[in-house]
Design a protein around this motif. Structure first.
Motif, short mmCIF file in Angstrom:
data_model
loop_
_atom_site.label_atom_id
_atom_site.label_comp_id
_atom_site.label_asym_id
_atom_site.label_seq_id
_atom_site.Cartn_x
_atom_site.Cartn_y
_atom_site.Cartn_z
N SER A 358 0.84 -1.20 0.00
CA SER A 358 0.00 0.00 0.00
C SER A 358 0.86 1.24 0.00
O SER A 358 2.07 1.19 0.32
N ASN A 363 -2.24 4.88 2.51
CA ASN A 363 -2.66 3.50 2.74
C ASN A 363 -3.51 2.95 1.60
O ASN A 363 -4.22 1.96 1.76
N LEU A 365 -4.34 0.77 -1.50
CA LEU A 365 -3.85 -0.52 -1.93
C LEU A 365 -3.21 -0.43 -3.32
O LEU A 365 -3.80 0.07 -4.26
#
Length: 819
Positions: A358, A363, A365
């Motif tokens: 990530s 964060n 993906l």
């Protein structure tokens, strides 16, 4: 040549101090005053009649007889003692030369003989001396059918975690002796091969004197094995078996547990011959849950790879051993020992991984992947050794002992690491094969001299230690995709260690004070040659190791002791090996050929109290550790951590240990020990070129308790608990570890046959689980090891005649240190 000259100088000094004197032999017999039956194992002391100074001591045989040889001309007293009886003194004995018969010494039973025998029996289960604590193995019923580790983990200053790592006073580094002989091996491995049924007692030498090797941070553990008690044949045999645990996690293979051991001893006249053999299969089932992430600051990513799955062990070992002791005469004794054995262990870790990458900032993906990792690590070794000892006793009670040991260990194994597609696990993504061979040869030569001097004893000695190891490490990857540094995983290593040491010490007693003081000098060389490095890695060390111990008896009930010892914790060849091993999918492990040994200042201050219902001791201790060796983590790749052995700055440890033996009622006994300590480690170190700061400190403690309840004369119920709190490591902490158990024992045939039902790893209070966590600026890893619970074992023990004392089976010099 310098070593040889020093040896000649030492030898000449020894013999220049030997004095010839006219001597005699004193014989006698000990019997019960009322029944007139002989008393076996009574303690007989030979004292000077003028000041009651102890000259020598022995114990009576099965027929009650005893004997003192080579007694100088003079006047003496005999003091005879045995539990449940009043002490008895002989009349003054005047001897010149020849044979003196002291006749039969009659002991009078105490008013409460049976009660006193029970109380004394418990007290004998835990004895404190000037430099050590001694514990009877028989009091730990749940250890029956297991190994020496199962006995050891019950002692107050000892803890054993889920991985089987043994710590003494919070330190993993300590020295192991078997019947007083050094074993330069990993404690967990060598002790796991010794049956618990063969162990008589265990000594914890917490402030060792100069006559011992200075190896080990926490001190020395001496395992004393059983020996036939009387002339003729003595036989002891045990058979054990068990069912798979009730909680097996649905693993692919089921554990098997069974084994047997036998010891046969023959003593007659000048000969004492022992043979023994054992086979033990003791598998362990388990489950593993892991969570790991690494941060790549250059790519602004974070990679997570949690995993879960089976983690089980198949383990077996077998061995045959023999010793021959021959007393040519009262002055000369010879002994020889032989050992051959094999140990096998394979560990499977079949884990399902869910990998994700990530964006580190958001964060978000980037990618994900699920795969199945099938990992099998195999370790095995064939071991053989031989030892020979000779002791000469001079007429003035001086002794000269020469001994030598040779050992060969053929160690080999491999790791098979398969990354498979999921759910179709027949498709291989990558296969890594990592085999190795590590044959070891070791030698030891010792020469020790003991001379009565004044009111004490002067001891001196020389020792030469030498060992070599040749290692061949191979590595293959199929397909080779993505790995460009495969050459660093292949290579060979040759390591050589040589240690010359001299020591001298004096011990004695003045009124209520016992004392020992000594100094040991060592010159040690270590050379490591690596196939891809033309320059040898050389380390030369010249060090002094002083020691001192005091024990002061205020009264019979209260004693105070103090001790100091300089120690060294040497590097193992595994810690020195820089060729990486792919331990499993997410880790590499490697050593450092320039790793320094640890140097330790060890000090203690304690008190001992004996009372009617038992005994109690408490000891404060302190360790200062220079160059502490730690296995530290760093990031090798986004999904692989590097575990590297490194010297992690400085460390110190201080703590309090305490233990008690109690008999609150005739039918109930209780033993309990505890250890509380604070460990701190700090330093700025370099891990494979990456600067790292280590700074961690916290408290930890362990509690071991064992109780026994006599339901009737032949039936007893036992229970024990081993608890280890969470504790700090260099980069994180290990969680608590709790193991309870109970046992039921029935004796038959007047005690010659015993049947025990053991309920091990009882599934209560989250038992038999341990979580290990480490972290750094760019990684975090936590692994929960879940071990099987509710294991039931049956042990059958048969004894023909009694076993007691030391059975001097040969001990390994190197054996499994590198296992």
């Amino acid at each position: 040549m310098r070593t040889f000259k020093a040896f000649l100088l030492f030898f000449s000094i020894v013999f220049s101090n030997l004095l010839m004197a006219q001597t005699a032999t004193i014989k006698g017999r000990v019997a019960d005053r009322q029944s007139k039956q002989p008393v076996e194992y009574a303690s007989v002391a030979l004292l000077k009649s003028t000041d009651s100074v102890l000259i020598s001591g022995t114990v009576s045989k099965a027929n009650g007889t005893f004997q003192f040889d080579h007694v100088a001309s003079g006047k003496y007293l005999l003091k005879v003692a045995f539990i449940g009886y009043h002490n008895q003194y002989s009349a003054v004995i005047t001897v010149g030369s020849g044979l003196y018969n002291a006749g039969t010494i009659l002991l009078s039973p105490g008013q409460q003989l049976l009660n006193e025998v029970n109380v004394s029996g418990q007290a004998a289960g835990s004895i404190n001396k000037i430099d050590k604590q001694s514990y009877k193995a028989a009091q730990f019923e749940l250890a029956k059918g297991g190994s020496a580790v199962d006995v050891l983990k019950n002692l107050p200053s000892v803890s054993v975690n889920g991985e089987g790592e043994i710590r003494l006073r919070g330190s993993a580094g300590f020295m192991v002796l078997i019947n007083g002989k050094p074993v330069l091996t990993d404690a967990q491995t060598v002790l796991s091969q010794l049956p618990a049924n063969a162990v008589d007692n265990i000594e914890l030498i917490t402030a060792p004197s100069a006559k011992y090797d200075p190896d080990g941070r926490g001190g020395i553990i001496n395992i004393i094995t059983k020996k036939g008690a009387s002339d003729g044949f003595t036989l002891a045999t045990n058979v054990q078996g068990g069912l798979p645990a009730l909680n097996d996690f649905g693993n692919s293979r089921k554990p098997q547990r069974y084994g047997a051991d036998l010891t046969l001893n023959y003593r007659k006249n000048k000969w004492d011959i022992s043979v023994g053999g054992n086979y033990n299969r003791n598998d362990n089932a388990g489950y593993r849950e892991g969570d790991v992430y690494t941060k790549n600051f250059a790519n602004n990513t974070i990679t997570r790879f949690p995993s879960a799955g089976e983690r089980s062990f198949k383990k077996y070992n077998y061995a045959g051993r023999a010793t021959i002791n021959y007393a040519a005469d009262a002055s000369n004794t010879f002994s020889a020992g032989f050992f051959m054995g094999k140990r096998y262990q394979d560990r499977i870790a079949d884990l399902l991984y869910h990998n994700t990458t990530s964006n580190l900032a958001t964060n978000a993906l980037i990618q994900s992947n699920t795969y199945y990792n099938s990992n099998q690590q195999t370790k095995q070794g064939d071991f053989s050794l031989a030892n020979f000892d000779y002791t000469h006793t001079f007429q003035n009670k001086a002794t000269l002992t020469a001994g030598m040991v040779y050992e060969h260990a053929n160690l080999y194994g491999d790791t098979k690491n398969r990354n498979l597609k999921y759910p179709n696990t027949t498709d291989t993504i990558q296969y890594v094969y990592n085999p190795y061979k590590r044959p070891i040869n070791g030698y030891r030569f010792k020469l020790d001299h003991s001379l009565p001097l004044g009111k004490g004893k002067l001891e001196s000695g020389y020792q030469l230690r030498y060992d070599t190891q040749d290692g061949q490490f191979d590595y293959s990857v199929t397909p080779l995709t993505g790995q460009t540094d495969i050459a660093k995983f292949n290579g060979s290593l040759h390591a050589k260690n040589m240690i010359n040491s001299f020591y001298t010490q004096y011990s004695g007693k003045a009124s209520k004070l016992e004392y020992t003081g000594g100094l040991r000098y060592e010159y040690a060389t270590r050379t490591v040659n690596i196939s891809y490095d033309s320059k040898p890695h050389q380390l030369d060390l010249s060090n002094l190791f002083p020691s001192a111990n005091l024990l002061y008896s205020f009264t019979e009930a209260w004693k105070l002791k103090a001790g100091y010892s300089k120690r060294i914790n040497r590097t193992t060849n595994l810690e020195l090996n820089p060729i990486p091993e792919r331990e499993h999918s997410e880790t590499l492990e490697q050593g450092d050929p320039d790793l320094l040994p640890e140097f330790i200042d060890l000090a203690e201050l304690g008190t001992i109290h004996n009372f009617k219902q038992g005994s109690f001791f408490a000891t404060l201790y302190y360790q200062h550790i220079k160059n502490p060796i730690q296995r530290l983590n760093s990031v090798y790749a986004d999904t692989i951590l590097n575990r590297v052995y490194s010297n992690a700055g400085n460390a110190r440890l201080f703590g309090l240990e305490a233990g008690t033996n109690l008999q609150p009622a005739k039918w109930c006994t209780l033993y309990m020990g505890a250890n509380l300590y604070n460990y701190k480690i700090n330093g700025n170190i370099n891990i494979l070129g990456t600067p790292t700061t280590v700074n961690n400190s916290n408290w930890a403690y362990s509690v071991n308790a064992n109780s026994s309840f006599m339901l009737n004369k032949t039936l007893s119920l036992g229970a024990n608990v081993n608890y280890l709190s969470k504790r700090p490591t260099a980069q994180g902490e290990d969680s608590q570890f709790f193991v309870p158990g109970t046992s039921l024992k029935k004796t038959l045939m007047n005690g010659r046959l015993a049947a025990s039902l053991l309920w091990q790893n009882m599934n209560i209070f989250n038992a038999n689980k341990q979580r290990i966590t480490t972290q750094g600026p760019n990684f975090y890893t936590t692994t929960n090891y879940i071990y099987e619970t509710n294991v039931f074992m049956i042990n059958l023990a048969f004894n023909l005649n009694k076993f007691t004392g030391k059975l001097k089976l040969p001990s390994s010099e190197l054996n499994d240190k590198e296992f």
